[in-house]
Design an enzyme around this catalytic site. Structure first.
Site, PDB file in Angstrom:
ATOM      1  N   LYS A   1       0.855  -1.276   0.110  1.00 15.64           N
ATOM      2  CA  LYS A   1       0.138  -0.019   0.201  1.00 15.64           C
ATOM      3  C   LYS A   1       0.827   1.187  -0.135  1.00 15.64           C
ATOM      4  CE  LYS A   1      -4.291  -2.064   1.490  1.00 15.64           C
ATOM      5  NZ  LYS A   1      -3.844  -3.467   1.645  1.00 15.64           N
TER       6      LYS A   1
HETATM    7  C1  LIG Z   1      -4.228  -4.509   0.769  1.00 12.83           C
HETATM    8  C2  LIG Z   1      -3.480  -5.947   0.674  1.00 12.83           C
HETATM    9  C3  LIG Z   1      -3.980  -6.723  -0.535  1.00 12.83           C
HETATM   10  C4  LIG Z   1      -4.942  -6.820  -1.253  1.00 12.83           C
HETATM   11  O1  LIG Z   1      -4.950  -5.577  -2.316  1.00 12.83           O
HETATM   12  P1  LIG Z   1      -6.145  -4.952  -3.072  1.00 12.83           P
HETATM   13  O2  LIG Z   1      -5.827  -3.808  -3.806  1.00 12.83           O
HETATM   14  O3  LIG Z   1      -7.482  -4.679  -2.057  1.00 12.83           O
HETATM   15  O4  LIG Z   1      -6.910  -6.173  -3.950  1.00 12.83           O
HETATM   16  C5  LIG Z   1      -3.148  -7.911  -0.572  1.00 12.83           C
HETATM   17  N1  LIG Z   1      -2.233  -8.001   0.472  1.00 12.83           N
HETATM   18  C6  LIG Z   1      -1.896  -6.982   1.318  1.00 12.83           C
HETATM   19  C7  LIG Z   1      -0.303  -7.352   2.076  1.00 12.83           C
HETATM   20  C8  LIG Z   1      -2.341  -5.866   1.319  1.00 12.83           C
HETATM   21  O5  LIG Z   1      -2.188  -5.160   2.299  1.00 12.83           O
END
Ligand SMILES: *Cc1c(COP(=O)(O)O)cnc(C)c1O
Length: 500
Positions: A112
């Site tokens: 993120k």
């Molecule tokens: C948020 C997240 C995801 C999922 O990603 P999306 O864009 O919501 O599909 C997968 N793995 C981790 C570690 C995350 O923080």
């Protein structure tokens, strides 16, 4: 060509990219999409010669076209130069026959960061462009990863404040320490006596409380969210798909023009949707492989065309993918339907009123030709972590392991030998307990004192270094000690902002 954004649910609601970044959600509840995205093309031969930062400037310039070039350049440099532990930002690793795109080299060790280092800079730049002098107050409920990444992104960003609520006993020890030690002159963190649902509901209540909104307005402040439906979070994620292609070319793994697959651990569908955007921009992609955990709503949808949220949310060892309504899917439906806003509006209405919808056959066929879906439960995920470590020496986190598992399923089901890049979304040290237990067993793990001891033991036994941002955590001073009941959240927000 028309580069305006519109709501997925109505072509009457139109706005510029920079205003879409400020608003987040369209006023009719739809998501902002660029109508003619499929007519924009990136020169893949040219762009794959560039560094990550230069590549990001080009791609974001196309996706968010009303930011002047020099403004976008500054945003990109502020977000990525020296903020990640490598100039590559998202390096590629090879482990055995697997290709892994590591998205966790940012300040909070989760993917993120790639988006949340960029979003705050896009928000402030947009306010300048649109002559908006208000203070933006970011309000976020988090189950762990998003809150910390948003705090780091908005820390000390001019014209913004950020307030993060988390379930006080509902996040890991490391996640809690990451948030309560947060520095910055505009960051506020508060634990809630309750679970994530209580916390999220509390935030939603504050967002929809007109009396509170009016109080903020009177002080020239405005709420916003750092949610992944914001196009300012989606656009930065498109870049690393191109970057992976560049690396495979450089490393002689593919020839120019060859198609490749991407496998993505999926929750809200933002990450994998960015892959579909990259494809629309001209990146040669064969299949996008959607990997889910026990919450396999998307698996059912991609296989059958029926989306059904009427089920229990399972708590899993890959909590960032524990989700029943994958919001960003709405953007895929928009493009796959041929930009049929009315159809999207109807499907979303069905989802909220009856809890399910079924897409027309022509859409199902398109999705079926472009995507493949699989899922792995907790036991299978733990087994993958252990086997992958034993065969390659690579330590993967629980989310990445779901995708590794699903890629194996994909290969045996289809026989497809196309090179497949697995997106790795978190450092294994963010989920040390599960990872350590998977590799070394429950009994060994039980002997360790706390999560920090597990991190050290994992490092000692595997030789994989603990990322710097997590290493010093145990000894950092706790700056945010407030814990409130859910009924006190609104008062906490007003007090924090100095409003009576
Ligand atoms: C948020 C997240 C995801 C999922 O990603 P999306 O864009 O919501 O599909 C997968 N793995 C981790 C570690 C995350 O923080």
């Amino acid at each position: 060509m028309n580069t305006l954004y519109e709501s997925t649910r109505s072509s009457q609601i139109k706005t510029t990219a920079s205003k879409a970044v400020l608003k987040g959600l369209a006023p009719d509840g739809g998501l902002f999409v660029m109508r003619d995205l499929d007519e924009c093309k990136v020169d893949v031969a040219e762009i794959t010669k560039l560094s990550y930062v230069e590549m990001a400037k080009k791609i974001l310039g196309i996706l968010l076209p009303d930011y002047p070039e020099e403004v976008m350049s500054k945003c990109v440099e502020d977000a990525y130069v020296s903020r990640f532990d490598t100039d590559e930002v998202t390096p590629v690793a090879y482990a055995g026959d697997s290709i892994i795109l590591e998205l966790f080299h940012g300040p909070t060790c989760a993917f993120k960061d790639v988006a949340l280092q960029m979003l705050p800079r896009l928000v402030t730049a947009s306010k300048k462009l649109n002559d908006d002098k208000s203070r933006t107050v970011i309000l976020t409920a988090t189950s762990g990863d998003t809150g910390k990444a948003a705090l780091e992104g908005f820390k000390d960003v001019e014209g913004t404040s950020i307030i993060v609520f988390f379930p006080n006993d509902g996040v890991s020890v490391a996640q809690k320490a990451q948030m309560t030690t947060q520095e910055g002159n505009n960051t506020y963190v508060c634990g809630i006596n309750g679970d994530f649902d209580d916390t999220q509901t509390g935030v939603k209540i504050i967002f929809s409380d007109n009396a509170i909104s009016n109080k903020l307005l009177a002080e020239n402040m405005d709420f916003s969210s750092a949610n992944s439906i914001n196009v300012g979070r989606l656009a930065p994620q498109v870049v690393y798909y191109f970057y992976a292609y560049k690396k495979l070319l450089e490393d002689g793994k593919i020839n120019f023009g060859d198609k490749i697959n991407f496998a993505v651990p999926t929750g809200n569908f933002g990450d994998i949707l960015a892959g579909r955007y990259a494809k629309m921009l001209g990146l040669p992609i064969n299949k996008l492989i959607c990997a889910s955990n026990e919450n396999n709503v998307l698996f059912d949808f991609i296989r059958t065309g029926n989306y059904n949220r009427k089920r229990e949310l399972a708590k899993t060892i890959s909590p960032s993918m524990d989700i029943l309504v994958s919001s960003n899917l709405e953007r895929l439906l928009y493009y796959v339907s041929g930009k049929d806003n009315a159809l999207v509006a109807d499907l979303m209405n069905k989802l909220s009123t009856v809890g399910e919808y079924t897409i027309p056959e022509f859409m199902r066929e398109t999705i079926d030709s472009e995507f493949w879906a699989g899922y792995a439960d907790g036991e299978a995920t733990m087994q993958t972590i252990r086997e992958f470590y034993e065969s390659t020496g690579y330590v993967s986190d629980t989310h990445t392991a779901v995708a590794l598992n699903v890629v194996d399923q994909y290969k045996s089901a289809t026989g497809d030998a196309t090179p497949t890049v697995v997106l790795s979304t978190a450092s294994p040290y963010k989920f040390s307990n599960s990872v350590y237990t998977a590799i070394f067993g429950k009994e060994e793990a039980a002997e360790l004192e706390d999560e920090f001891a597990v991190m050290d033991a994992l490092c000692e036994k595997t030789g994989v270094p603990v990322p710097t941002p997590l290493k010093g955590l145990k000894n950092k001073p706790v700056l945010h000690k407030t814990v409130k009941n859910k009924e006190q959240m609104a008062d906490f927000v007003l007090e924090t902002l100095g409003i009576n």
